[in-house]
Design an enzyme around this catalytic site. Structure first.
Site, PDB file in Angstrom:
ATOM      1  N   CYS A 139      64.332  11.282  54.052  1.00 40.61           N
ATOM      2  CA  CYS A 139      64.019  12.570  54.833  1.00 40.61           C
ATOM      3  C   CYS A 139      65.287  13.102  55.452  1.00 40.61           C
ATOM      4  N   CYS A 144      64.224  15.772  53.101  1.00 45.33           N
ATOM      5  CA  CYS A 144      63.739  16.980  53.753  1.00 45.33           C
ATOM      6  C   CYS A 144      64.946  17.971  54.443  1.00 45.33           C
ATOM      7  N   LYS A 147      67.917  19.212  52.146  1.00 44.53           N
ATOM      8  CA  LYS A 147      67.015  20.138  51.302  1.00 44.53           C
ATOM      9  C   LYS A 147      66.979  21.235  51.784  1.00 44.53           C
ATOM     10  N   GLY A 212      65.859  -6.606  53.700  1.00 42.88           N
ATOM     11  CA  GLY A 212      64.680  -7.331  54.292  1.00 42.88           C
ATOM     12  C   GLY A 212      63.846  -7.993  53.035  1.00 42.88           C
ATOM     13  N   THR A 241      59.433   0.692  53.420  1.00 43.52           N
ATOM     14  CA  THR A 241      60.485   0.753  52.599  1.00 43.52           C
ATOM     15  C   THR A 241      60.582   2.068  51.628  1.00 43.52           C
ATOM     16  N   TYR A 280      57.953  18.952  43.128  1.00 40.85           N
ATOM     17  CA  TYR A 280      58.602  19.250  44.458  1.00 40.85           C
ATOM     18  C   TYR A 280      60.043  19.160  44.266  1.00 40.85           C
ATOM     19  N   GLU A 284      62.568  22.391  43.951  1.00 41.04           N
ATOM     20  CA  GLU A 284      63.330  22.748  45.143  1.00 41.04           C
ATOM     21  C   GLU A 284      64.578  22.672  44.943  1.00 41.04           C
ATOM     22  N   ARG A 306      52.346  19.137  39.321  1.00 36.61           N
ATOM     23  CA  ARG A 306      51.103  18.466  39.153  1.00 36.61           C
ATOM     24  C   ARG A 306      50.600  18.263  40.347  1.00 36.61           C
ATOM     25  N   GLY A 307      49.076  18.646  40.461  1.00 38.89           N
ATOM     26  CA  GLY A 307      48.273  18.240  41.710  1.00 38.89           C
ATOM     27  C   GLY A 307      48.315  19.413  42.855  1.00 38.89           C
ATOM     28  N   HIS A 552      51.042  42.643  63.793  1.00 40.31           N
ATOM     29  CA  HIS A 552      51.637  43.330  62.826  1.00 40.31           C
ATOM     30  C   HIS A 552      53.140  43.820  63.212  1.00 40.31           C
ATOM     31  N   GLU A 557      49.742  37.960  58.509  1.00 39.33           N
ATOM     32  CA  GLU A 557      48.446  38.885  58.643  1.00 39.33           C
ATOM     33  C   GLU A 557      47.676  38.724  57.597  1.00 39.33           C
TER      34      GLU A 557
HETATM   35  C1  LIG Z   1      64.546  15.452  47.845  1.00 47.48           C
HETATM   36  C2  LIG Z   1      63.375  15.231  48.748  1.00 47.48           C
HETATM   37  C3  LIG Z   1      62.996  16.000  49.553  1.00 47.48           C
HETATM   38  C4  LIG Z   1      61.959  16.104  50.506  1.00 47.48           C
HETATM   39  N1  LIG Z   1      61.485  16.900  51.306  1.00 47.48           N
HETATM   40  C5  LIG Z   1      60.519  16.894  52.113  1.00 47.48           C
HETATM   41  C6  LIG Z   1      60.150  18.004  53.169  1.00 47.48           C
HETATM   42  O1  LIG Z   1      60.469  18.728  53.150  1.00 47.48           O
HETATM   43  N2  LIG Z   1      58.934  17.448  53.818  1.00 47.48           N
HETATM   44  C7  LIG Z   1      58.438  16.378  54.051  1.00 47.48           C
HETATM   45  O2  LIG Z   1      57.628  16.076  55.023  1.00 47.48           O
HETATM   46  N3  LIG Z   1      58.956  15.270  53.189  1.00 47.48           N
HETATM   47  C8  LIG Z   1      59.937  15.528  52.296  1.00 47.48           C
HETATM   48  N4  LIG Z   1      60.109  14.368  51.472  1.00 47.48           N
HETATM   49  C9  LIG Z   1      59.411  13.166  51.723  1.00 47.48           C
HETATM   50  C10 LIG Z   1      59.929  12.279  52.741  1.00 47.48           C
HETATM   51  O3  LIG Z   1      61.301  12.037  52.624  1.00 47.48           O
HETATM   52  C11 LIG Z   1      59.437  10.902  52.624  1.00 47.48           C
HETATM   53  O4  LIG Z   1      57.843  11.111  52.582  1.00 47.48           O
HETATM   54  C12 LIG Z   1      59.574   9.915  53.789  1.00 47.48           C
HETATM   55  O5  LIG Z   1      61.037  10.023  53.999  1.00 47.48           O
HETATM   56  C13 LIG Z   1      58.766   8.879  53.934  1.00 47.48           C
HETATM   57  O6  LIG Z   1      59.218   8.000  54.953  1.00 47.48           O
HETATM   58  P1  LIG Z   1      59.023   6.359  54.833  1.00 47.48           P
HETATM   59  O7  LIG Z   1      59.274   5.880  56.068  1.00 47.48           O
HETATM   60  O8  LIG Z   1      57.780   5.946  54.128  1.00 47.48           O
HETATM   61  O9  LIG Z   1      60.271   6.111  53.973  1.00 47.48           O
HETATM   62  P2  LIG Z   1      61.914   6.416  53.896  1.00 47.48           P
HETATM   63  O10 LIG Z   1      62.194   7.427  54.758  1.00 47.48           O
HETATM   64  O11 LIG Z   1      62.294   6.395  52.525  1.00 47.48           O
HETATM   65  O12 LIG Z   1      62.557   5.209  54.392  1.00 47.48           O
HETATM   66  C14 LIG Z   1      62.716   3.770  53.862  1.00 47.48           C
HETATM   67  C15 LIG Z   1      63.842   3.149  54.510  1.00 47.48           C
HETATM   68  O13 LIG Z   1      63.681   1.682  54.067  1.00 47.48           O
HETATM   69  C16 LIG Z   1      64.881   1.183  53.613  1.00 47.48           C
HETATM   70  N5  LIG Z   1      64.744   0.138  52.636  1.00 47.48           N
HETATM   71  C17 LIG Z   1      64.114  -0.152  51.520  1.00 47.48           C
HETATM   72  N6  LIG Z   1      63.912  -1.340  51.112  1.00 47.48           N
HETATM   73  C18 LIG Z   1      64.497  -1.925  52.330  1.00 47.48           C
HETATM   74  C19 LIG Z   1      64.651  -3.380  52.410  1.00 47.48           C
HETATM   75  N7  LIG Z   1      64.087  -4.396  51.700  1.00 47.48           N
HETATM   76  N8  LIG Z   1      65.122  -3.798  53.701  1.00 47.48           N
HETATM   77  C20 LIG Z   1      65.634  -2.594  54.529  1.00 47.48           C
HETATM   78  N9  LIG Z   1      65.599  -1.580  54.174  1.00 47.48           N
HETATM   79  C21 LIG Z   1      65.085  -1.192  53.312  1.00 47.48           C
HETATM   80  C22 LIG Z   1      65.569   2.490  52.624  1.00 47.48           C
HETATM   81  O14 LIG Z   1      66.876   2.487  52.377  1.00 47.48           O
HETATM   82  C23 LIG Z   1      65.131   3.637  53.526  1.00 47.48           C
HETATM   83  O15 LIG Z   1      66.000   3.743  54.675  1.00 47.48           O
HETATM   84  C24 LIG Z   1      61.114  14.521  50.647  1.00 47.48           C
HETATM   85  C25 LIG Z   1      61.583  13.691  49.651  1.00 47.48           C
HETATM   86  C26 LIG Z   1      62.603  13.905  48.794  1.00 47.48           C
HETATM   87  C27 LIG Z   1      63.223  12.782  48.162  1.00 47.48           C
HETATM   88  N1  LIG Z   2      58.676  19.828  50.497  1.00 47.75           N
HETATM   89  C1  LIG Z   2      57.977  18.638  50.492  1.00 47.75           C
HETATM   90  O1  LIG Z   2      57.277  18.405  51.378  1.00 47.75           O
HETATM   91  C2  LIG Z   2      58.455  17.300  49.628  1.00 47.75           C
HETATM   92  C3  LIG Z   2      59.542  17.910  48.922  1.00 47.75           C
HETATM   93  C4  LIG Z   2      60.038  16.995  47.885  1.00 47.75           C
HETATM   94  C5  LIG Z   2      59.396  15.704  47.871  1.00 47.75           C
HETATM   95  N2  LIG Z   2      58.179  15.367  48.721  1.00 47.75           N
HETATM   96  C6  LIG Z   2      57.500  14.400  48.210  1.00 47.75           C
HETATM   97  O2  LIG Z   2      58.227  13.358  47.395  1.00 47.75           O
HETATM   98  C7  LIG Z   2      57.096  12.961  46.258  1.00 47.75           C
HETATM   99  C8  LIG Z   2      58.106  12.764  45.230  1.00 47.75           C
HETATM  100  O3  LIG Z   2      58.262  14.136  44.476  1.00 47.75           O
HETATM  101  P1  LIG Z   2      59.039  14.125  43.098  1.00 47.75           P
HETATM  102  O4  LIG Z   2      58.993  15.609  42.635  1.00 47.75           O
HETATM  103  O5  LIG Z   2      59.935  13.268  42.868  1.00 47.75           O
HETATM  104  O6  LIG Z   2      57.838  13.283  42.100  1.00 47.75           O
HETATM  105  P2  LIG Z   2      56.367  13.622  41.510  1.00 47.75           P
HETATM  106  O7  LIG Z   2      55.498  14.303  42.098  1.00 47.75           O
HETATM  107  O8  LIG Z   2      56.030  12.328  40.847  1.00 47.75           O
HETATM  108  O9  LIG Z   2      56.745  14.320  40.170  1.00 47.75           O
HETATM  109  C9  LIG Z   2      57.520  13.855  39.151  1.00 47.75           C
HETATM  110  C10 LIG Z   2      57.838  14.938  38.026  1.00 47.75           C
HETATM  111  O10 LIG Z   2      58.632  14.458  36.911  1.00 47.75           O
HETATM  112  C11 LIG Z   2      58.062  14.666  35.751  1.00 47.75           C
HETATM  113  N3  LIG Z   2      58.169  13.449  34.941  1.00 47.75           N
HETATM  114  C12 LIG Z   2      57.971  12.139  35.096  1.00 47.75           C
HETATM  115  N4  LIG Z   2      58.566  11.470  34.007  1.00 47.75           N
HETATM  116  C13 LIG Z   2      59.101  12.178  33.263  1.00 47.75           C
HETATM  117  C14 LIG Z   2      59.924  12.257  32.081  1.00 47.75           C
HETATM  118  N5  LIG Z   2      59.986  10.835  31.606  1.00 47.75           N
HETATM  119  N6  LIG Z   2      60.524  13.076  31.506  1.00 47.75           N
HETATM  120  C15 LIG Z   2      60.415  14.177  32.141  1.00 47.75           C
HETATM  121  N7  LIG Z   2      59.442  14.247  33.222  1.00 47.75           N
HETATM  122  C16 LIG Z   2      59.121  13.636  33.870  1.00 47.75           C
HETATM  123  C17 LIG Z   2      56.519  14.708  35.987  1.00 47.75           C
HETATM  124  O11 LIG Z   2      55.838  15.461  34.918  1.00 47.75           O
HETATM  125  P3  LIG Z   2      54.531  15.215  34.511  1.00 47.75           P
HETATM  126  O12 LIG Z   2      53.728  16.343  35.545  1.00 47.75           O
HETATM  127  O13 LIG Z   2      54.336  15.559  33.193  1.00 47.75           O
HETATM  128  O14 LIG Z   2      53.945  13.813  34.905  1.00 47.75           O
HETATM  129  C18 LIG Z   2      56.779  15.407  37.281  1.00 47.75           C
HETATM  130  O15 LIG Z   2      56.775  16.994  37.010  1.00 47.75           O
HETATM  131  C19 LIG Z   2      56.179  13.958  46.185  1.00 47.75           C
HETATM  132  O16 LIG Z   2      55.051  13.492  45.886  1.00 47.75           O
HETATM  133  C20 LIG Z   2      56.039  14.555  47.746  1.00 47.75           C
HETATM  134  O17 LIG Z   2      54.984  14.094  48.476  1.00 47.75           O
HETATM  135  C21 LIG Z   2      57.803  16.470  49.539  1.00 47.75           C
END
Ligand SMILES: Cc1cc2nc3c(=O)[nH]c(=O)nc-3n(C[C@H](O)[C@H](O)[C@H](O)COP(=O)(O)OP(=O)(O)OC[C@H]3O[C@@H](n4cnc5c(N)ncnc54)[C@H](O)[C@@H]3O)c2cc1C
Ligand SMILES: NC(=O)c1ccc[n+]([C@@H]2O[C@H](COP(=O)([O-])OP(=O)(O)OC[C@H]3O[C@@H](n4cnc5c(N)ncnc54)[C@H](OP(=O)(O)O)[C@@H]3O)[C@@H](O)[C@H]2O)c1
Length: 567
Positions: A139, A144, A147, A212, A241, A280, A284, A306-307, A552, A557
């Site tokens: 994040c 997040c 982004k 880990g 993780t 997403y 985005e 999707r979803g 308003h 609203e």
């Molecule tokens: C581009 C993008 C935009 C997003 N935007 C939003 C948003 O706007 N709003 C929102 O709510 N969510 C958003 N998300 C989703 C959000 O980032 C995740 O849901 C959130 O970070 C999940 O938290 P987590 O603690 O599960 O994992 P993470 O935050 O991914 O943390 C996992 C950590 O564990 C570390 N790690 C992994 N394996 C090991 C290991 N074996 N040993 C030690 N460390 C390890 C990783 O390097 C990482 O630092 C976005 C995600 C992406 C990819």
């Molecule tokens: N604003 C937010 O809160 C925010 C922002 C970003 C991410 N997130 C979190 O992060 C999670 C991951 O998001 P994500 O967008 O990475 O993944 P995702 O929701 O799993 O979507 C993957 C996308 O890639 C496509 N795809 C998969 N395999 C492909 C292939 N081989 N060739 C072409 N297209 C392919 C899928 O298409 P199909 O539909 O055809 O399978 C789908 O459109 C989300 O579920 C969300 O919870 C949250």
């Protein structure tokens, strides 16, 4: 067990102890299994006489040793020890958290609050392009935060255009600097990384920048970036993780393509970009790149978002198309080749239609893969401790208390099977888990009606069921959908995007027209949705919405007075 635990005033306990000591020996002597018990006690403690005293779970010894320790003030000292007062002698830590992201950090700090000895391991495996980052997880570093800031950069570009219509005059052509934006965003992220380290130190959580991996029951190996290995034990473990971007598995993907893990710190402007994926992350990123003035194409395998409610998803797509984003639908890349070196250089992408009938080629400066994310669970030794994962997805199934099939191992956040992948969800689950484990709380994480927002140029906020799922679950006859198009007042003067903003609520007729789905497409949709989600959590009905007086002139609203045009 014939042990005694000192827990309050030591001098009173000493008196009580002197009285109880002969009583324990007497009891043990006359108990049927007395000798057996004595043998077991000896095996466990190496003491030959009872009672055997433990203070704060630390073995003091028999009668004589205890009195000696009391006279020397050692017992008082042990009783005063706060913070690390419950680690079993045999373990290094009460809790080891693997992953210092949204969920892991929240859980570790909360556990430390209740006096637990906690270790957090966080390690970022570099991307195929070599990108890495600091503490805080997805994040903060590659999700997040960057982004939303880049989305804001794009919105400011739009605001600049609008401002001319509001009377602002500026002569020179407006330009955007990718480098300046990225540096500012990365500086802010750097300050957050630092803040997380400080806050762990303040809360007395031990942090190690190490990977880990379970090596046996209650035991983990921590490997730092120099390859140095250390071994730690803990009573409980938390897997947090997260996930990392998936690659396509076609020639050239890892060599030449980037993912969201690379984009936000890219040292050069990506130029003409192909975004692969339609969820997403893809939409985005495509949205803000186009908003910054880049030539952007999105390659969609099937549907958008999707979803999510598909009516809303398609409206997002239409709006993006109207603002210059190109869509190639029902195609997937089959090969990526480099045709020109440089930053960004030039890539050739060969793609095939999903029906297999057509092959197309295109040239781009950058290819951004956003085709989903894989849970980081396959290389952390889960097989060594017997934690089950869904073999297909790599996700970890847990109970409603985030407990895996191995009772002393828990999991939260993006690694969980069937849960929402959102930062606030990971944080809430982590905090509540720590409170249940260490503060006697019982509240579980409620994964229902979690609001979310897609930060596309036209933001989309949602809470509850999509129209499709509501119809499927409750039946068409039991669902009423109210909807309105609207034109934000701020957009009227620059006369743009009339009737593109849209809101709808889905109500369950059988349940007093309770609002079970909320969807809004418009500026600040996240801010709007957050408020309505609280009302939905409280059981909001259509009648209550109708009885609410709006503010308003704001966009929200329209969500109250559906079917009416306020402008
Ligand atoms: C581009 C993008 C935009 C997003 N935007 C939003 C948003 O706007 N709003 C929102 O709510 N969510 C958003 N998300 C989703 C959000 O980032 C995740 O849901 C959130 O970070 C999940 O938290 P987590 O603690 O599960 O994992 P993470 O935050 O991914 O943390 C996992 C950590 O564990 C570390 N790690 C992994 N394996 C090991 C290991 N074996 N040993 C030690 N460390 C390890 C990783 O390097 C990482 O630092 C976005 C995600 C992406 C990819
Ligand atoms: N604003 C937010 O809160 C925010 C922002 C970003 C991410 N997130 C979190 O992060 C999670 C991951 O998001 P994500 O967008 O990475 O993944 P995702 O929701 O799993 O979507 C993957 C996308 O890639 C496509 N795809 C998969 N395999 C492909 C292939 N081989 N060739 C072409 N297209 C392919 C899928 O298409 P199909 O539909 O055809 O399978 C789908 O459109 C989300 O579920 C969300 O919870 C949250």
């Amino acid at each position: 067990m014939m042990g005694i635990i000192f827990s309050a005033c030591t001098s009173c306990c000493a008196v009580l102890f002197a009285v109880l000591a002969p009583l324990y020996s007497f009891l043990l002597y006359f108990t049927e299994d007395g000798q057996k018990l004595q043998d077991v006690l000896y095996e466990l403690t190496m003491e030959t006489s009872v009672p055997i005293v433990f203070v704060q779970q630390k073995q003091i010894g028999d009668y004589d040793k205890t009195l000696k320790a009391h006279k020397e003030g050692k017992i008082q000292k042990l009783l005063e020890t706060k913070g690390h007062d419950h680690v079993q002698d045999s373990y290094d830590y009460d809790l080891i958290v693997i992953g210092g992201g949204s969920g892991g950090l929240a859980a570790s700090k909360e556990a430390a609050k209740y006096g637990k000895k906690v270790l957090v391991l966080d390690y970022v495996t570099p991307t195929p392009q070599g990108t890495r980052w600091g503490l805080g997880g997805t994040c903060v570093n590659v999700g997040c935060i960057p982004k939303k800031l880049m989305h804001q950069a794009a919105l400011l570009g739009q605001a600049l255009q609008d401002s001319r219509k509001f009377g602002w005059q500026f002569e020179e052509k407006v330009k955007h600097s990718w480098e300046t934006m990225t540096e500012a965003v990365q500086n802010y992220i750097g300050s957050l990384n630092w803040g997380y380290r400080v806050s762990l130190r303040e809360k007395k959580v031990t942090y190690e920048n190490a990977f880990g991996e379970f090596v046996g029951p209650h035991t983990i190996k921590a490997t730092n970036n120099k390859g140095k290995e250390k071994f730690y034990t803990a009573e409980k473990f938390l897997i947090a993780t997260g996930e990392r971007p998936r690659y396509l598995g076609v020639p050239g993907d890892k060599e030449y393509c980037i993912s969201s893990d690379d984009l936000f710190s890219l040292p050069y402007c990506p130029g003409k970009t192909l975004v692969v994926g339609a969820s997403y992350v893809a939409l985005e990123c495509a949205g803000f790149l186009a908003g910054l003035g880049l030539d952007v194409t999105v390659m969609v395998r099937s549907i958008l978002l999707r979803g999510f409610d598909q009516e809303m998803a398609n409206k997002i797509g239409e709006h993006m198309e109207e603002h210059g984003v190109k869509f190639i639908k029902e195609f997937v890349p089959t090969k990526v080749e480099r045709i020109e070196e440089g930053t960004p250089g030039k890539l050739k992408v060969i793609a095939q239609s999903t029906d297999g009938r057509e092959i197309i080629e295109g040239e781009y400066n950058t290819v951004l893969l956003a085709v989903g994310r894989d849970a980081c669970t396959r290389t952390i030794g889960l097989d060594k401790v017997g934690v089950k994962i869904n073999e297909r997805s790599g996700k970890i199934p847990v109970s409603d208390e985030e407990q895996t099939n191995v009772p002393y191992i828990y999991a939260i956040g993006d690694v969980l099977e069937g849960k929402l992948e959102l930062t606030p969800v990971a944080i809430q689950a982590g905090r509540l888990l720590a409170r249940r484990l260490y503060a006697g709380a019982t509240l579980k994480c409620d994964y229902v009606n979690v609001p979310t927002t897609v930060f596309t140029p036209l933001e989309y906020g949602a809470c509850g069921f999509s129209e499709e799922t509501a119809l499927e679950k409750f039946g068409e006859e039991n669902i009423e959908v109210y909807h309105s198009y609207f034109w934000p007042l701020e957009w009227t003067v620059p006369s743009r995007d009339n009737n593109k903003c849209y809101a709808k609520i889905i109500c369950n007729i059988q349940d007093n027209e309770r609002v079970i789905g909320f969807h809004v497409l418009g500026p600040n949709a996240g801010e709007v949705t957050q408020g309505f989600s609280a009302a939905i959590k409280c059981g909001l009905t259509k009648a209550q919405l109708d009885n609410t007086i709006g503010i308003h002139p704001v966009c929200a609203e329209v969500c109250i007075h559906h079917k009416s045009n306020l402008i």
